[in-house]
Scaffold this motif. Structure first.
Motif, PDB file in Angstrom:
ATOM      1  N   GLN A  10     -40.195 -13.519  -4.649  1.00 18.87           N
ATOM      2  CA  GLN A  10     -39.655 -14.622  -3.826  1.00 18.87           C
ATOM      3  C   GLN A  10     -40.363 -14.730  -2.482  1.00 18.87           C
ATOM      4  N   HIS A  62     -38.166 -16.015   3.416  1.00 24.79           N
ATOM      5  CA  HIS A  62     -39.081 -15.560   4.468  1.00 24.79           C
ATOM      6  C   HIS A  62     -39.025 -14.046   4.570  1.00 24.79           C
ATOM      7  N   ASN A 112     -37.488  -9.025   6.556  1.00 21.11           N
ATOM      8  CA  ASN A 112     -37.466  -7.551   6.616  1.00 21.11           C
ATOM      9  C   ASN A 112     -38.669  -7.020   7.400  1.00 21.11           C
ATOM     10  N   ASP A 157     -38.038  -2.298 -11.226  1.00 20.51           N
ATOM     11  CA  ASP A 157     -39.018  -2.806 -10.262  1.00 20.51           C
ATOM     12  C   ASP A 157     -40.245  -1.893 -10.148  1.00 20.51           C
ATOM     13  N   PRO A 179     -31.763   4.160  -2.554  1.00 21.86           N
ATOM     14  CA  PRO A 179     -33.001   4.320  -3.342  1.00 21.86           C
ATOM     15  C   PRO A 179     -34.252   4.599  -2.506  1.00 21.86           C
TER      16      PRO A 179
HETATM   17  N1  LIG Z   1     -27.649  -2.610 -11.535  1.00 17.68           N
HETATM   18  C1  LIG Z   1     -27.911  -2.108 -10.332  1.00 17.68           C
HETATM   19  N2  LIG Z   1     -28.395  -2.917  -9.396  1.00 17.68           N
HETATM   20  C2  LIG Z   1     -28.649  -2.436  -8.161  1.00 17.68           C
HETATM   21  C3  LIG Z   1     -28.404  -1.087  -7.875  1.00 17.68           C
HETATM   22  C4  LIG Z   1     -27.895  -0.252  -8.889  1.00 17.68           C
HETATM   23  O1  LIG Z   1     -27.679   0.939  -8.700  1.00 17.68           O
HETATM   24  N3  LIG Z   1     -27.670  -0.806 -10.102  1.00 17.68           N
HETATM   25  N4  LIG Z   1     -28.673  -0.619  -6.618  1.00 17.68           N
HETATM   26  C5  LIG Z   1     -28.598  -1.571  -5.555  1.00 17.68           C
HETATM   27  C6  LIG Z   1     -29.126  -1.009  -4.346  1.00 17.68           C
HETATM   28  S1  LIG Z   1     -28.219   0.251  -3.688  1.00 17.68           S
HETATM   29  C7  LIG Z   1     -30.223  -1.462  -3.724  1.00 17.68           C
HETATM   30  S2  LIG Z   1     -30.632  -0.881  -2.183  1.00 17.68           S
HETATM   31  C8  LIG Z   1     -31.011  -2.514  -4.251  1.00 17.68           C
HETATM   32  C9  LIG Z   1     -32.499  -2.225  -4.200  1.00 17.68           C
HETATM   33  O2  LIG Z   1     -33.076  -3.418  -4.138  1.00 17.68           O
HETATM   34  P1  LIG Z   1     -34.602  -3.703  -4.124  1.00 17.68           P
HETATM   35  O3  LIG Z   1     -35.259  -2.795  -3.174  1.00 17.68           O
HETATM   36  O4  LIG Z   1     -35.144  -3.676  -5.496  1.00 17.68           O
HETATM   37  O5  LIG Z   1     -34.585  -5.159  -3.547  1.00 17.68           O
HETATM   38  P2  LIG Z   1     -35.395  -6.425  -3.996  1.00 17.68           P
HETATM   39  O6  LIG Z   1     -35.081  -6.733  -5.432  1.00 17.68           O
HETATM   40  O7  LIG Z   1     -36.789  -6.231  -3.646  1.00 17.68           O
HETATM   41  O8  LIG Z   1     -34.740  -7.507  -3.068  1.00 17.68           O
HETATM   42  C10 LIG Z   1     -33.399  -7.846  -3.187  1.00 17.68           C
HETATM   43  C11 LIG Z   1     -33.123  -9.041  -2.306  1.00 17.68           C
HETATM   44  O9  LIG Z   1     -33.272  -8.705  -0.959  1.00 17.68           O
HETATM   45  C12 LIG Z   1     -33.838  -9.761  -0.215  1.00 17.68           C
HETATM   46  N5  LIG Z   1     -35.158  -9.372   0.280  1.00 17.68           N
HETATM   47  C13 LIG Z   1     -36.048  -8.606  -0.347  1.00 17.68           C
HETATM   48  N6  LIG Z   1     -37.146  -8.457   0.392  1.00 17.68           N
HETATM   49  C14 LIG Z   1     -36.959  -9.140   1.512  1.00 17.68           C
HETATM   50  C15 LIG Z   1     -37.732  -9.359   2.658  1.00 17.68           C
HETATM   51  N7  LIG Z   1     -38.947  -8.798   2.795  1.00 17.68           N
HETATM   52  N8  LIG Z   1     -37.233 -10.130   3.642  1.00 17.68           N
HETATM   53  C16 LIG Z   1     -36.011 -10.669   3.506  1.00 17.68           C
HETATM   54  N9  LIG Z   1     -35.224 -10.491   2.437  1.00 17.68           N
HETATM   55  C17 LIG Z   1     -35.687  -9.750   1.444  1.00 17.68           C
HETATM   56  C18 LIG Z   1     -33.975 -10.919  -1.171  1.00 17.68           C
HETATM   57  O10 LIG Z   1     -32.838 -11.705  -1.122  1.00 17.68           O
HETATM   58  C19 LIG Z   1     -34.082 -10.210  -2.504  1.00 17.68           C
HETATM   59  O11 LIG Z   1     -33.660 -11.026  -3.590  1.00 17.68           O
HETATM   60  O12 LIG Z   1     -30.709  -2.759  -5.588  1.00 17.68           O
HETATM   61  C20 LIG Z   1     -29.300  -2.882  -5.839  1.00 17.68           C
HETATM   62  N10 LIG Z   1     -29.147  -3.269  -7.209  1.00 17.68           N
END
Ligand SMILES: Nc1nc2c(c(=O)[nH]1)N[C@H]1C(S)=C(S)[C@@H](COP(=O)(O)OP(=O)(O)OC[C@H]3O[C@@H](n4cnc5c(N)ncnc54)[C@H](O)[C@@H]3O)O[C@H]1N2
Ligand code: MOO
Length: 384
Positions: free
Chosen positions: A177, A184, A187, A239, A264
């Protein structure tokens, strides 16, 4: 198995090499930097006994009230029963051991003064070395160079100081995304702003695709020019970053910490450069940075205590937390009381703009109203 927060901090302290490059800086460029050497006083301050009052320096004689005034050049030492005119801050000639403020003098002729009955010997004198003694340690290695330390250094005529280099931090944000512009990269900007607030430098900010090989290539390019890299995102089950960690393509010093949010998170070394992997969910990313990134930056800067300073506050509103992890709970403190933010789930983004810090709680299901809690300001001085 996730490790405890304390274990993660210990790994940072024992497995990561602090920065070894030092710089010589003019004092005002060194504010809030970390000293890289001990600095000792070259001379006593004041160098000579000094008058703290506008008036007279006398060679005190307990039975004498009238003192004859001498004009320069003075005899050495000033004989008992004699005195000289002195200004505030002036060095006191040898033999004079007591100052009489001009307003306390009873009779003031050109050639002599009469002093009041109750004078204590050596009054109104700043003695030699009273402020700083020769050889005194003015600034310790790995101590923060504050305005107060600069006062001491500059009183010695010291114009420059050796400081540890500022850590350069690059950021790799991963997410499809982000690449498409659907969201944007807040982060990365958030982390970069914190790095600057903490006295670090921001290297490159890069958006990476969700692909193992492309992530590795991006990291390869970043590590050579940074002291530390932070990645955000792609830590969920399927991921790419998680895959690189689980397959040990990137060898974790730790992966999964019992913290909330940002469980994580991981730490790896890539060609000797530490890489902190934070989640993508914004609050998870930001609070993960406070819990792990701030200690890492402090450690890179040789700080003895890698946890920042905190104050103790009284909790104002019952908080429920996870008893099996270290929870960071954002909120607002007026310096005495703490009120937690109305919500602070890991996916939230803007709530921290209404907070000025956070509390940490471990092993408890709740923090009751009236309980004492530690409070960490976001705005504490650099990596301090
Ligand atoms: N089924 C499960 N789902 C999740 C679990 C779990 O145990 N079981 N753990 C949750 C936890 S705790 C975490 S922490 C997150 C880890 O997420 P990710 O690091 O993989 O996040 P992304 O998929 O990359 O992003 C999610 C969401 O966040 C926003 N985002 C991401 N990057 C940015 C950025 N650079 N700037 C602004 N916003 C950002 C965006 O809305 C992405 O869609 O996983 C949970 N899920
Ligand atoms: O570990 Mo995550 O940041 O709690 O949602």
């Amino acid at each position: 198995m996730p490790i405890s927060y304390q274990e993660a901090l210990q790994i940072i302290q024992t497995q990561i090499q602090p920065l070894h490059v030092n710089q010589t800086l003019p004092l005002l460029k060194a504010i809030n930097r970390i000293s890289s050497s001990d600095v000792y006083a070259k001379f006593a301050l004041p160098k000579h006994p000094m008058s703290l009052k506008e008036g007279y320096g006398i060679a005190f004689e307990p039975t004498t009230l009238t003192y004859t005034l001498l004009n320069p050049p003075y005899p050495t030492p000033i004989p008992l029963g004699y005195g000289v005119r002195l200004s505030t801050g002036e060095s006191i000639p040898e033999g004079a051991d007591t100052i009489i403020a001009e307003e306390d003098v009873l009779v003031d002729h050109d050639e002599c003064i009469k002093i009041p009955l109750h004078v204590s010997q050596s009054q109104h004198i700043k003695k030699e070395g009273e402020d700083i003694s020769k050889g005194e340690l003015l600034l310790k290695k790995y101590e923060r160079i504050s305005a107060q330390k600069i006062t001491a250094l500059s009183s010695q005529g010291i114009n420059t100081v050796k400081a540890v280099q500022r850590p350069t931090v690059s950021i790799l944000s991963i997410g499809s995304q982000l690449a498409t512009g659907e969201i944007h990269n807040s982060n990365a900007m958030s982390l970069a702003a914190r790095v600057i607030e903490l006295g670090g430098k921001v290297g490159e900010i890069v958006i990476g695709e969700e692909d193992d090989a492309k992530i590795l290539k991006a990291l390869q390019e970043l590590v050579g020019k940074a002291d530390c890299v932070i990645t955000t995102g792609a830590l969920s089950r399927h991921d790419a970053m998680r895959h690189l960690l689980e397959t040990k393509t990137l060898l974790p010093l730790f992966h999964q910490v019992r913290i909330t949010p940002a469980k994580p998170s991981a730490l790896t070394l890539f060609e000797n450069t530490p890489i902190l992997h934070l989640p993508g969910l914004p609050l998870g990313c930001m609070l993960g940075f406070e819990m792990l990134g701030v200690p890492l930056l402090r450690h890179l800067q040789h700080r003895h205590c890698i946890i920042p300073d905190f104050i103790t506050c009284i909790n104002q509103k019952r908080i429920t937390c996870k008893d099996n992890s270290m929870s960071a709970i954002p909120g607002y403190s007026d310096g005495r009381h703490f009120v937690c933010a109305p919500y602070y789930e890991a996916g939230r983004l803007n709530i921290l703009s209404q907070c000025n810090g956070y509390t940490l709680s471990e092993g408890k299901e709740s923090i009751e109203e009236g309980e004492e809690i530690p409070f960490f300001y976001f705005t504490h001085p650099p990596v301090s």
